[in-house]
Design an enzyme around this catalytic site. Structure first.
Site, PDB file in Angstrom:
ATOM      1  N   GLU A   1       1.002  -0.570  -5.075  1.00  0.00           N
ATOM      2  CA  GLU A   1      -0.023   0.458  -5.266  1.00  0.00           C
ATOM      3  C   GLU A   1       0.659   1.823  -5.339  1.00  0.00           C
ATOM      4  OE1 GLU A   1      -3.499   3.167  -3.594  1.00  0.00           O
ATOM      5  OE2 GLU A   1      -1.775   2.578  -2.413  1.00  0.00           O
TER       6      GLU A   1
ATOM      7  N   ASP B   1       0.811  -1.220   0.000  1.00  0.00           N
ATOM      8  CA  ASP B   1       0.000   0.000   0.000  1.00  0.00           C
ATOM      9  C   ASP B   1       0.849   1.277   0.000  1.00  0.00           C
ATOM     10  OD1 ASP B   1      -2.657   1.294   0.472  1.00  0.00           O
ATOM     11  OD2 ASP B   1      -1.714   1.916   2.348  1.00  0.00           O
TER      12      ASP B   1
HETATM   13  C1  GLC Z   1      -4.124   3.503  -0.215  1.00  0.00           C
HETATM   14  C2  GLC Z   1      -5.513   2.937  -0.085  1.00  0.00           C
HETATM   15  C3  GLC Z   1      -6.434   3.976   0.465  1.00  0.00           C
HETATM   16  C4  GLC Z   1      -5.903   4.431   1.810  1.00  0.00           C
HETATM   17  C5  GLC Z   1      -4.444   4.862   1.727  1.00  0.00           C
HETATM   18  C6  GLC Z   1      -3.825   5.002   3.085  1.00  0.00           C
HETATM   19  O1  GLC Z   1      -4.060   4.520  -1.139  1.00  0.00           O
HETATM   20  O2  GLC Z   1      -5.945   2.439  -1.317  1.00  0.00           O
HETATM   21  O3  GLC Z   1      -7.735   3.496   0.580  1.00  0.00           O
HETATM   22  O4  GLC Z   1      -6.678   5.497   2.271  1.00  0.00           O
HETATM   23  O5  GLC Z   1      -3.658   3.921   1.029  1.00  0.00           O
HETATM   24  O6  GLC Z   1      -3.479   3.762   3.623  1.00  0.00           O
END
Ligand code: GLC
Length: 599
Positions: free
Chosen positions: A286, A244
Site C-alpha cells: 500500500e 500497510d
Molecule cells: C493506511 C490505511 C489507513 C490508515 C493508515 C495508518 O493508509 O489504509 O486507513 O489510517 O494506513 O495505518
C-alpha cells in the site's frame, strides 16, 4: 543467504548486527520447521497464482460485514455467488481500545481482536475459504504499532531488549529537525509528527494518530520482530499480506521520510525471506503516492519487493473522468510508460475504506488546458456535491482552511449520484447513477490488474451519516463510507427490478466473463487508444479485444478506424450484451455511459 549483505549494509558491521543476524536466521529456521505440511504442499506451486484472470477481490471490515469470524462462516456462499476469489479482511489483529484508526493501531500481532474471534477461528475461515477457491488477505500494519503494544510498553519502561524500537527523545531538538522536512499525514485530526508524553518525559514519533507509534527500522531488532510475526501469520495460512503504509517505514532527518531507499532494501529482504519460508505467499503493497514512486515497490530486475500494488492513479482518474465527462487525462496518464516488471500486478479499485486524494499528472493536466490547482478545487467541490450540477454526495476529508486543500470521502454509489437521485426520487437520475456505477465497475473489472470491490458497493450502499454520533470517530469522515453491510438490502438482489439486483448482477456478469477469458490475466497489458472523442475511453488488449466506455450522459459517436486495424475480425461482439458491431460501419453509437467489451 543472498540478503545477508543487505542486512549488514543497512545495520553496519558490528557485534550487534552479528547477534541480530543470527537471531533472524533462527527465526527463519523455526518458521520453516513449523510450516504445516498442507502449506508446504501449496508452496510447491509457487505464488504466480495472483496473475490469474480468476482473481477478483473484496475488502471488508469483519465487524461491519457480519459482526465476527463465526458469522463469517455463513457468508462464504455470498462471496462464491458474486465470484469473489480473494477476500481482504481489513485489520483484524488485536488493536487498542477506543479509537484505533479502524484497527490500524495493532496492540498484539499474534492474536485476533477478541470481538471478532480468535486465531483458531481465523484459521478455520482461511481453510473454509480455500475449499471454495478463495484466498485470504490480511492487513499487516508494519510501520507502527499501538502505543499499548508490548514492545512500546517495554521500550517505555527502558527494557534494554526493546530499546530504540521506536523514536523517543528527551527533548525536542531532533524532533524539530525531523519536522522541518517531514510531511503531515493527518494534518487536521493529528497534526505534526511527534507527541510529548508527560509520564515518560519523552517525545515520541507519531506520524499517523498519536496512539500509533512509529517503529524504528534502523534497529535490526524491529526488522527481526516484524519478520517473526509475518512468518508466524503466514504459517496460519494467510495468502496475501497487505503491507500497510510502506513508504513511511524508514525515517531520516533531512528527508521527507517517505520512499527512502532503505525501505526498498527492507522489502527486498522480506520478500527473499518469504520466498525461502513460504513461497506461495504474495505481498500487496500500500503506497498511495505518485506513479513513478509506486512502481519502484515492485522491486527491480535483481530482486522483487511487492507482487501487487494499489493502482491509485487509475482510481483518481476514473473519478476525474466521471466528474468532467472528459477521459483525456486518463487516456494520456495511463499511456505513460513506466518500467514495471512483467509479472507486476495492479489492484484496480474505485473505492476503498480510505479517502480520495487528488494526485494527478500535472503536466498532462496543463497540456489539455487545465490549471492544476483550479482543477483540484473543482474535483474537491464536485465530489463533495457543492459544485453546481454535481451528482455526487460526499464529505471533505482533512480540509485545510488556509490552503483550501482537501481530500474526499463518500461511498461508490453516493459519489456516482445514487444518494442524490434517491433523495429527489428522480427516476432518470437513478438510471444515470446506476449506469455510472456499472461503468466504473466495467473498467476496474476489465483493465489489466486485479479488480477489488469494497464490500457494500456491490449492492450500491449509500453514505452512512451515523458515524457523526460516535465520539471516537466523528472527526474522521472516512467513516462516512464505512457503514455496516445491509443484509436486508442485499436480499433485494433476488428481485431483479431492484437497484441492488441491477448492480449486483451487472457486476457479477462482468466477473463471470472476466474469469472465463485469458485476456484478463494481469500480465496481459491494456493499451489506451485515443478515440478522438473526449468522452470516450478506449483500450485494447493484444490488438484483439477492444473496450469502449462512454463517460458522459450524452450519446457519443466514435470512428471505427480508430481501432479497425489489420487482423481484427469484421464483426465484433460485445460479450456483455451480445450486441454486434460491424467494423465496416464507419461509426458506432454509444448510449449514455454505455460500455462495450468487444471481442
Ligand atoms: C493506511 C490505511 C489507513 C490508515 C493508515 C495508518 O493508509 O489504509 O486507513 O489510517 O494506513 O495505518
Amino acid at each position: 543467504m543472498e540478503w545477508k549483505q543487505s542486512y549488514y549494509d543497512i545495520y553496519g558491521e558490528n557485534e550487534n548486527t552479528d547477534l541480530r543476524y543470527n537471531q533472524l536466521l533462527d527465526i527463519i529456521k523455526k518458521a520453516k520447521t513449523d510450516r504445516p505440511s498442507w502449506l508446504v504442499e501449496q508452496d510447491k506451486l509457487g505464488n504466480d497464482w495472483y496473475l490469474s484472470e480468476k482473481m477478483v477481490g473484496m475488502m471488508l471490515y469483519v465487524d461491519r460485514f457480519c459482526n465476527d469470524l463465526y458469522e463469517m462462516e455463513k457468508k462464504i456462499d455470498y462471496f462464491v455467488e458474486l465470484g469473489i476469489t480473494y477476500v481482504h479482511f481489513m485489520p483484524l489483529l488485536k488493536s487498542r481500545e477506543g479509537n484505533n484508526d479502524g484497527g490500524y493501531a495493532v496492540s498484539d500481532y499474534l492474536n485476533v481482536e477478541p470481538r471478532l474471534g480468535n486465531m483458531k477461528q481465523l484459521q478455520k475461515i482461511v481453510k473454509m475459504l480455500k475449499q471454495k477457491g478463495i484466498r485470504t488477505c490480511i492487513d499487516f500494519v508494519l510501520n507502527h504499532t499501538a502505543k499499548e503494544h508490548i514492545w512500546a510498553q517495554e521500550c517505555k519502561k527502558g527494557n534494554k531488549d526493546f530499546e530504540n524500537m521506536y523514536f523517543m527523545f528527551d527533548d525536542d531538538t531532533i524532533p524539530k529537525e525531523y519536522e522541518k522536512t517531514m510531511t503531515e499525514i493527518f494534518p487536521e485530526v493529528a497534526p505534526k509528527n511527534f507527541t510529548y508524553y508527560d509520564d515518560i518525559k519523552k517525545y515520541v514519533m507519531t506520524r499517523f494518530y498519536e496512539f500509533q507509534w512509529d517503529l524504528n527500522y534502523a534497529n535490526p531488532q524491529v526488522f527481526n520482530k516484524i519478520v517473526e510475526v509475518l512468518l508466524t501469520l503466514a504459517n496460519k495460512g494467510i495468502d496475501i499480506f497487505r503491507l500497510d503504509a510502506i513508504p513511511y517505514m524508514w525515517k531520516e532527518v533531512g528527508t521527507n521520510c517517505m520512499n527512502h531507499v532503505n525501505v526498498h532494501t527492507l522489502l527486498k529482504m522480506m520478500y527473499s525471506i518469504i520466498q525461502e519460508v513460504c513461497p506461495s505467499v504474495v505481498f500487496l503493497g500500500e503506497a498511495i503516492i505518485e506513479p513513478k514512486e509506486i512502481v519502484k515497490y515492485f522491486g527491480d530486475k535483481e530482486q522483487k519487493e511487492c507482487n501487487v500494488m494499489y493502482n491509485a492513479s487509475l482510481m483518481v482518474l476514473l473519478w476525474n473522468s466521471i466528474a468532467t465527462r472528459d477521459v483525456r487525462l486518463m487516456e494520456r496518464s495511463l499511456s505513460k510508460k513506466y518500467d514495471v516488471p512483467k509479472d507486476a500486478a495492479w489492484i484496480n479499485y474505485a473505492r476503498c475504506h480510505d479517502d480520495i486524494g487528488w494526485g494527478f499528472e500535472q503536466d498532462i493536466l496543463r497540456e489539455i488546458g487545465f490549471d492544476p490547482e483550479a482543477h483540484k478545487q473543482f474535483m474537491i467541490q464536485f465530489m463533495l456535491g457543492k459544485y453546481p450540477g454535481s451528482f455526487s454526495v460526499g464529505e471533505l476529508y482533512e480540509f485545510n482552511p488556509v490552503t483550501l486543500d482537501a481530500r474526499n470521502s463518500g461511498t461508490f454509489a453516493s459519489m456516482c449520484g445514487l444518494e442524490q437521485a434517491l433523495n429527489e426520487k428522480h427516476q432518470y437520475k437513478i438510471e444515470l447513477a446506476l449506469k455510472r456505477i456499472l461503468l466504473l465497475n466495467s473498467i476496474i473489472i476489465s483493465y489489466t490488474g486485479i479488480p477489488l470491490l469494497y464490500s457494500g458497493d456491490e449492492i450500491g450502499q449509500l453514505n452512512d451519516w451515523s458515524y457523526k454520533t460516535h465520539k471516537d470517530i466523528a472527526g474522521d469522515s472516512r467513516w462516512l463510507h464505512r457503514g455496516s453491510m445491509n443484509w436486508e438490502a442485499a436480499k433485494k438482489r433476488f428481485d431483479l427490478s431492484t437497484i441492488e439486483a441491477k448492480i449486483f448482477y451487472g457486476i457479477k456478469k462482468m466477473i463471470d466473463i472476466r474469469k472465463g477469458c485469458k485476456f484478463f490475466r494481469s500480465d496481459i497489458q491494456s493499451i489506451p487508444i485515443d478515440m478522438g472523442n473526449k468522452a470516450v475511453f478506449g483500450f485494447h488488449k493484444e490488438d484483439k479485444m477492444i473496450m469502449l466506455a462512454n463517460f458522459s450522459e450524452q450519446e457519443q459517436w466514435v470512428d471505427t478506424y480508430r481501432f479497425n486495424w489489420f487482423g481484427l475480425k469484421e464483426e465484433l461482439t460485445d460479450v456483455i450484451t451480445e450486441r454486434k458491431i460491424n467494423l465496416n460501419d464507419n461509426q458506432i453509437l454509444l448510449g449514455p455511459y454505455e460500455y462495450l467489451w468487444l471481442m
